[in-house]
Design an enzyme around this catalytic site. Structure first.
Site, PDB file in Angstrom:
ATOM      1  N   GLY A   1      14.656  65.061  30.268  1.00 21.31           N
ATOM      2  CA  GLY A   1      14.002  66.375  30.877  1.00 21.31           C
ATOM      3  C   GLY A   1      15.385  67.383  30.974  1.00 21.31           C
ATOM      4  N   SER A   2      14.801  68.874  31.531  1.00 30.98           N
ATOM      5  CA  SER A   2      15.575  69.709  31.826  1.00 30.98           C
ATOM      6  C   SER A   2      15.886  69.619  33.296  1.00 30.98           C
ATOM      7  CB  SER A   2      15.202  71.210  31.657  1.00 30.98           C
ATOM      8  OG  SER A   2      13.846  71.084  30.831  1.00 30.98           O
ATOM      9  N   VAL A   3      16.308  68.579  33.891  1.00 31.26           N
ATOM     10  CA  VAL A   3      17.490  68.285  34.704  1.00 31.26           C
ATOM     11  C   VAL A   3      18.787  68.166  34.348  1.00 31.26           C
ATOM     12  CG1 VAL A   3      18.103  66.633  36.797  1.00 31.26           C
ATOM     13  CG2 VAL A   3      15.401  67.295  36.540  1.00 31.26           C
TER      14      VAL A   3
ATOM     15  N   LYS B   1      20.411  69.866  32.070  1.00 37.17           N
ATOM     16  CA  LYS B   1      20.419  70.821  31.862  1.00 37.17           C
ATOM     17  C   LYS B   1      21.505  71.439  32.863  1.00 37.17           C
ATOM     18  CE  LYS B   1      16.713  73.099  29.445  1.00 37.17           C
ATOM     19  NZ  LYS B   1      15.709  73.811  29.987  1.00 37.17           N
TER      20      LYS B   1
END
Length: 761
Positions: free
Chosen positions: A478-480, A482
């Site tokens: 997921g967004s980790v 990024k």
């Protein structure tokens, strides 16, 4: 030549016709021992012989001779006709030898009369010549007249048994006997001498060893298994003294039921019937139970002594043949048991040991060769019953103890992290949760907590409980993710803190529409605002500036798609799309954390590279190896490597500080007095039941103090129910675990204030 048929007298043996001279004397026959006792019977005259004889007499002109009585001997000579000679050759071959001398004696008067005289006709009792009987006409067939009686041959006399003279004993030659005897003795002695030379001179060791093996019995000496402790020496898994109960069925057979009644209530994992069957079987060695606590064996011994005392009391009034046998035949051997003094703490990481003393899971399995050591062996001389002979020769090969393992985990921090993640999993009804804390500079893992867990001191009900999800379970981060994308873009010089983007509510990539997790119109966001708001669209817009092969290389440098280097059994390295020629859609999905998978330790190490100024430090779980003498050997790991520049890492850390600010997505992760940098994550997970996206994983990763990082902590919840968000679900866990670590290791607050980083423009 003159034909000797008719009146010619028979020629004497030894003379030849036509030659003069004195006839040769016949060689006297060598008398036989049987001549005096043997009488040669006269062969009865057959019909054929009689007819031939009558025809011969008619040719000679004389009256036909009557057949001689059966008791008279018929003379035989050499003056017969051709038929007679042929008869003598054919019929008289078997009888010519014995009657020939008698016939010669009968004819001797006739020979004296001279040659050419006819023999006198036979005369009757009155002196008149006998007349030949008139020939009778042959009877016609069917006339009914009986055939006249024929001359019947006289029965042959029975042979008398010949009595052989007694044999005389011939004495042997003593010289020959002595020579043969000495030769045999010399041969036998040479065999013994050769065998002696072979045993004593050629190969004495092998024969001595074979003889020793027949009279010796090996007794195993088990090596003590190395302990597993935390970084401060707190034991996670150690070996404790225990006993294996051994039975000798030759002794326990008569009292098996009584012994089983004593042991069955004290031993787990066996029954009364199994014990009776084992103690009444064949052989001399049966293992009844393993890893029995010393106090349990002491209780069994005490019960046996009490029972034997009662039996002795009862036997006093009984005769010798009616006395009951005493309880005997049980022995013990050292059989250490693996114990976990701290119960569930780090159970998924440490693992368990099986009944055979070998590791089954976790580090117990992965480091089994080092931990188990090498068993020894004692060789004792035994008697015919297999019992040791006191004071006899014996050899002992001492066991080599296993090597102890010191982990990087902190037992206190591990315990706290396990309790905290357990509370959160139950609070949000998640299926599982994991917390990993790492030292920024060294890469040492301080905590690796999982829930659900298990108690290694109890029987495991399911093999899935033995797994370590922190390393064995992968998911889309997921967004980790990024954080890694922004670090790669900053290192490539494509973004900085002043980068501004006009971010729409959605973006279309290869005819696929991608949106943010909240609905919005076009926003003017800085690159820090994109991270703070966790915008998928803004991240895709920034990532499209980098070539795909370059982006793939950065991901590999951060450790994705490769093992962590912990050499942990069952570790999963995650998945990445193959090659570096990805589609635009694949690159866009990976940029915000979909389309690739990783485990919790991989994500922690990737974020730690940013906290460590752009240097990737391979994670470390085993700190030292400690041998039985206390010598410590550090565990070597791969060297650190730089993945991005320090400037790029610092810029990304500043972007992450905005996440824990009041206007960020995770203010719940802020820690009073400390500057905290973090990043939330929410990702879809594939449900294996349908092969589709319908599960979720929420996560939070951060480090503190942000201006001088000491620890990195990563939290992930799998499939929580209800509202989902890495900030309010994972943020509080991060805050509590990080605060505990900072306080335990006395990390003072830096006093730095939250930077005022613009998120919009």
């Amino acid at each position: 030549m003159t034909d000797r048929r008719g009146s010619e007298p028979p020629r004497r043996r030894g003379t030849e016709p036509g030659r003069g001279g004195t006839p040769r004397k016949a060689q006297p026959r060598r008398p036989s021992v049987t001549d005096s006792n043997r009488s040669t019977p006269q062969r009865p005259e057959s019909t054929r012989d009689r007819l031939l004889r009558q025809a011969r007499e008619e040719q000679e002109g004389g009256a036909p001779r009557r057949p001689a009585p059966s008791g008279e001997r018929k003379p035989s000579g050499r003056s017969g006709s051709a038929a007679g000679r042929s008869r003598g050759g054919a019929d008289g071959a078997g009888r010519a030898a014995a009657p020939r001398k008698q016939a010669a004696r009968a004819e001797s008067p006739r020979k004296a009369a001279g040659a050419g005289q006819r023999p006198a006709p036979s005369r009757g009792a009155d002196g008149q010549p006998r007349k030949r009987p008139a020939k009778k006409a042959p009877a016609k067939k069917g006339s009914g007249k009986k055939r006249p009686p024929q001359n019947r041959p006289a029965p042959r006399p029975k042979k008398r048994k010949v009595k052989r003279p007694p044999r005389t004993l011939k004495l042997g030659r003593p010289t020959l006997r002595l020579r043969v005897t000495f030769g045999v003795m010399a041969f036998v002695l040479s065999l013994f001498a050769g065998r002696l030379v072979l045993l004593q001179g050629v190969d004495p060791d092998s024969y001595a060893q074979a003889a020793t093996q027949e009279n010796t019995k090996p007794f195993p000496l088990y090596a003590s298994r190395g302990a597993i402790v935390d970084r401060n020496g707190v034991p996670f898994s150690v070996s404790e003294d225990a006993e294996a109960i051994i039975a000798d069925p030759s002794q326990t057979g008569p009292v098996a039921t009584q012994l089983a009644a004593i042991m069955a209530p004290e031993l787990s994992g066996t029954t009364y019937d199994k014990l009776v069957t084992a103690m009444t079987g064949k052989g001399r060695y049966v293992r009844l139970a393993r890893q029995v606590a010393p106090q349990t064996w002491n209780e069994i011994q005490a019960a046996m002594k009490q029972r034997n005392a009662d039996i002795n009391e009862q036997n006093k009034a009984k005769p010798q043949d009616q006395k009951a046998p005493l309880l005997a035949g049980l022995y013990t051997e050292d059989d250490p048991v693996r114990s976990h003094p701290n119960g569930t703490i780090a159970a998924n990481v440490v693992g368990v040991v099986g009944g055979d003393g070998k590791g089954l899971s976790g580090l117990e399995y992965g480091l089994n060769d080092k931990l188990s050591g090498q068993d020894g062996k004692a060789m004792y001389e035994v008697d015919t019953k297999g019992n040791k002979i006191p004071n006899a020769n014996h050899t002992v090969v001492e066991p080599k103890p296993g090597v102890g393992v010191q982990l990087t985990l902190d037992a206190d921090l591990q315990w706290f992290a396990e309790k905290r993640i357990e509370q959160t999993v139950k609070q949000y009804h998640a299926s599982a949760g994991t917390v990993v804390t790492m030292d920024v500079k060294s890469g040492e893992i301080m905590a690796m907590a999982n829930y659900p867990s298990f108690d290694p001191n109890k029987k495991v009900t399911s093999p899935s409980q033995l797994k370590n999800p922190a390393l064995e379970r992968t998911y889309e981060p997921g967004s980790v993710q990024k954080v890694v994308t922004m670090a790669a873009l900053a290192d490539a010089g494509l973004i900085d803190l002043n980068t501004k983007l006009r971010v729409p509510g959605s973006i279309e990539v290869q005819r696929r529409t991608i949106k943010d997790h909240w609905d919005h119109g076009t926003l003017n966001l800085t690159i820090a605002g994109v991270v703070a708001k966790s915008s998928n669209v803004g991240t895709i817009m920034a990532a499209q500036q980098m070539r795909i092969p370059q982006f793939v290389k950065y991901l590999h440098d951060f450790g994705f798609g490769a093992p962590t280097g912990l050499n942990y059994p069952g570790e999963s390295k995650g998945l990445m799309p193959p090659g570096d020629e990805w589609s635009e859609l694949t690159r866009s999905n990976v940029a915000f954390g979909q389309g690739l998978s990783a485990n919790a330790v991989q994500m922690t190490a990737a974020v730690n590279a940013v906290a460590n100024g752009g240097v990737y430090v391979p994670p470390k779980l085993v700190r030292n190896y400690v041998d039985a003498n206390g010598t410590t050997t550090p565990n070597q790991t791969a060297p650190p490597r730089r993945v991005v520049s320090e400037k790029a890492a610092k810029e990304v850390a500043t972007m992450m500080e905005a996440v824990t600010a009041k206007k960020g997505t995770a203010p719940q992760a802020a820690i009073d007095g400390y500057l905290v940098a973090g990043k939330t994550g929410t990702a879809q997970e594939v449900d294996s039941a349908c092969g589709c996206y319908r599960k979720w994983a929420t996560s939070f990763a951060g480090f503190a103090p942000a201006d001088n990082p000491r620890f990195v902590t990563y939290v992930v919840l799998h499939d929580p129910l209800g509202a989902r968000g890495g900030g309010f679900q994972g943020g509080p866990v991060f805050r509590d675990v990080m605060s505990y670590a900072l306080q335990k290791y006395v990390v003072p607050p830096t006093g730095a204030k939250q930077p005022d980083v613009p998120t919009t423009w």
